[in-house]
Design a protein around this motif. Structure first.
Motif, mmCIF file in Angstrom:
data_model
loop_
_atom_site.group_PDB
_atom_site.id
_atom_site.type_symbol
_atom_site.label_atom_id
_atom_site.label_comp_id
_atom_site.label_asym_id
_atom_site.label_seq_id
_atom_site.Cartn_x
_atom_site.Cartn_y
_atom_site.Cartn_z
ATOM 1 N N GLY A 1 3.959 8.585 2.486
ATOM 2 C CA GLY A 1 2.913 7.761 1.881
ATOM 3 C C GLY A 1 1.854 7.399 2.910
ATOM 4 N N HIS A 2 2.289 6.937 4.041
ATOM 5 C CA HIS A 2 1.362 6.529 5.091
ATOM 6 C C HIS A 2 1.849 6.911 6.463
ATOM 7 N N LYS B 1 0.531 4.083 -2.789
ATOM 8 C CA LYS B 1 0.397 5.522 -2.520
ATOM 9 C C LYS B 1 1.387 6.327 -3.359
ATOM 10 N N ASN B 2 2.591 5.782 -3.506
ATOM 11 C CA ASN B 2 3.588 6.469 -4.333
ATOM 12 C C ASN B 2 3.119 6.539 -5.788
ATOM 13 N N TYR C 1 7.038 12.078 -9.872
ATOM 14 C CA TYR C 1 6.238 12.823 -8.894
ATOM 15 C C TYR C 1 6.904 14.174 -8.591
ATOM 16 N N LYS D 1 0.796 11.712 1.032
ATOM 17 C CA LYS D 1 0.612 11.502 -0.419
ATOM 18 C C LYS D 1 -0.643 10.666 -0.669
ATOM 19 N N PRO D 2 -1.343 10.821 -1.773
ATOM 20 C CA PRO D 2 -1.195 11.868 -2.779
ATOM 21 C C PRO D 2 -1.641 13.220 -2.209
ATOM 22 N N GLU E 1 10.998 9.611 -6.018
ATOM 23 C CA GLU E 1 10.059 9.363 -7.124
ATOM 24 C C GLU E 1 10.169 10.528 -8.110
ATOM 25 N N ASN F 1 -3.838 -0.380 4.338
ATOM 26 C CA ASN F 1 -2.600 -0.216 5.098
ATOM 27 C C ASN F 1 -2.850 -0.414 6.592
ATOM 28 N N THR G 1 0.833 -1.209 0.000
ATOM 29 C CA THR G 1 0.000 0.000 0.000
ATOM 30 C C THR G 1 0.869 1.261 0.000
ATOM 31 N N HIS G 2 2.053 1.145 0.611
ATOM 32 C CA HIS G 2 2.974 2.292 0.568
ATOM 33 C C HIS G 2 3.377 2.575 -0.879
ATOM 34 N N GLU G 3 3.710 1.499 -1.593
ATOM 35 C CA GLU G 3 4.058 1.654 -3.007
ATOM 36 C C GLU G 3 2.870 2.203 -3.799
ATOM 37 N N ALA H 1 -6.499 2.363 -0.088
ATOM 38 C CA ALA H 1 -5.112 2.060 0.312
ATOM 39 C C ALA H 1 -4.901 2.404 1.780
#
Lengths: 208, 123
Positions: free
Chosen positions: B83-84, A26-27, B15, B101-102, B12, A80, A22-24, A76
């Motif tokens: 991201g999290h 999000k990227n 991005y 993110k996003p 990234e 996560n 889920t981290h990926e 996500a």
């Protein structure tokens, strides 16, 4: 024991893979988000592009991409959190958040069974120390016992006798489903009691 | 008044480069580096007002990076981008703010503007 150490390690592994994935995800969503955002900016900031005959259609496409990014990002986020529920067999958590999370993730299954799901989360439930992943499994198992389509299910949380209870019931139906025959299915889990059309998952605080 | 300088530190590339362009369209002077090893040199060269720092970059430990940045540029404000994982309490203390993110561009710009106000001593 219902929850063996080996199973816990396996779950922690699955949880880790989910949270890494889920981290990926999000990227990836962040890249799509910024690329679509940049397209939108070009339409907004460039007079030349703004005048293109397809400008309106492009804006609609960007809006659609944006909506899907938000939808996927939300999933996500829940996935996560779901993965992290398996980090440890004992954790402090909010029961309502934990139940809501698994219901969101099971949304497609609920829709496939044509279940109309209602929730009634008690406000102000105390933070509890227990096994959140096991609680989510029991919610899933309870919903899995509902084999009749077009069913109305109420998932309710409340406090009683120093325990937090998640009650899954079909009480509102003309012919409520009797879960008594499903008792064996829940046998390893002492936290579950079945009373006719009600399944109660009883969560006791295991904190010190 | 010159535009505020921003530095995006994120592995990234697609991005970071798109976000750089978006911020430049909004009257910032943004630049990006894609590897942790290039970050400190970019801070020294660009003298950014605000840094957008990805929390999870290969070869980078966020706490150590923030400390190193603050050593060479004590006035710079850092916004953590993640991201999290929410930043630890310790990172929250050293960074100005964080965003997940996003990113919503409006939310990010609000945070950047607040960070600039803080750097200017107006907050």
């Amino acid at each position: 024991m219902f929850w063996e150490t080996g199973i816990q390690r396996h779950l922690a592994f699955i949880g880790k893979v989910i949270s890494l994935y889920t981290h990926e995800q999000k990227n990836h969503l962040a890249i799509i988000n910024e690329s679509a955002g940049l397209l939108g900016d070009m339409l907004e900031f460039s007079e030349e592009i703004k005048e293109l005959p397809q400008a309106r259609q492009l804006l609609d496409i960007i809006k659609s991409i944006d909506a899907q990014i938000k939808r996927s990002s939300e999933m996500a986020k829940y996935l996560n959190a779901f993965g992290h529920r398996m980090d440890s067999p004992i954790a402090s958590f909010n029961v309502n958040d934990c139940v809501h999370e698994v219901l969101v993730l099971l949304n497609r299954l609920i829709a496939q069974k044509r279940i109309t799901l209602k929730t009634d989360y008690a406000a102000g439930l105390p933070q509890i120390t227990s096994n959140p992943s096991r609680l989510q499994l029991l919610v899933f198992m309870a919903l899995a016992t509902v084999t009749r389509e077009n069913t109305y299910i109420l998932v309710k949380t409340f406090n009683a006798n120093d325990s937090t209870i998640i009650r899954i019931t079909t009480e509102g139906l003309d012919a409520p489903i009797d879960f008594t025959e499903q008792s064996d299915y829940f046998k390893p889990a002492r936290a579950v009691t079945i009373n006719g059309s009600e399944i109660d998952i009883i969560i006791n605080d295991e904190g010190g | 008044m010159p535009p505020p300088k921003l530095l995006i530190i994120d592995d990234e590339e697609d991005y970071a480069s798109a976000l750089t362009e978006r911020l430049n369209l909004r009257n910032f002077e943004a630049a990006a580096v894609y590897e942790a090893k290039d970050a400190l040199a970019a801070v020294e060269i660009n003298h950014p007002d605000v840094i957008l720092l990805d929390l999870c970059m290969p070869g980078m430990e966020a706490k150590g990076m923030i400390k190193a940045i603050k050593t060479i540029a004590p006035q710079v404000e850092i916004i953590i981008v993640s991201g999290h994982a929410l930043p630890t309490a310790e990172i929250k203390q050293t960074a100005f703010d964080y965003i997940v993110k996003p990113i919503e561009i409006k939310e990010l710009i609000e945070k950047i503007n607040m960070a600039i106000l803080k750097k200017q001593g107006a907050l």
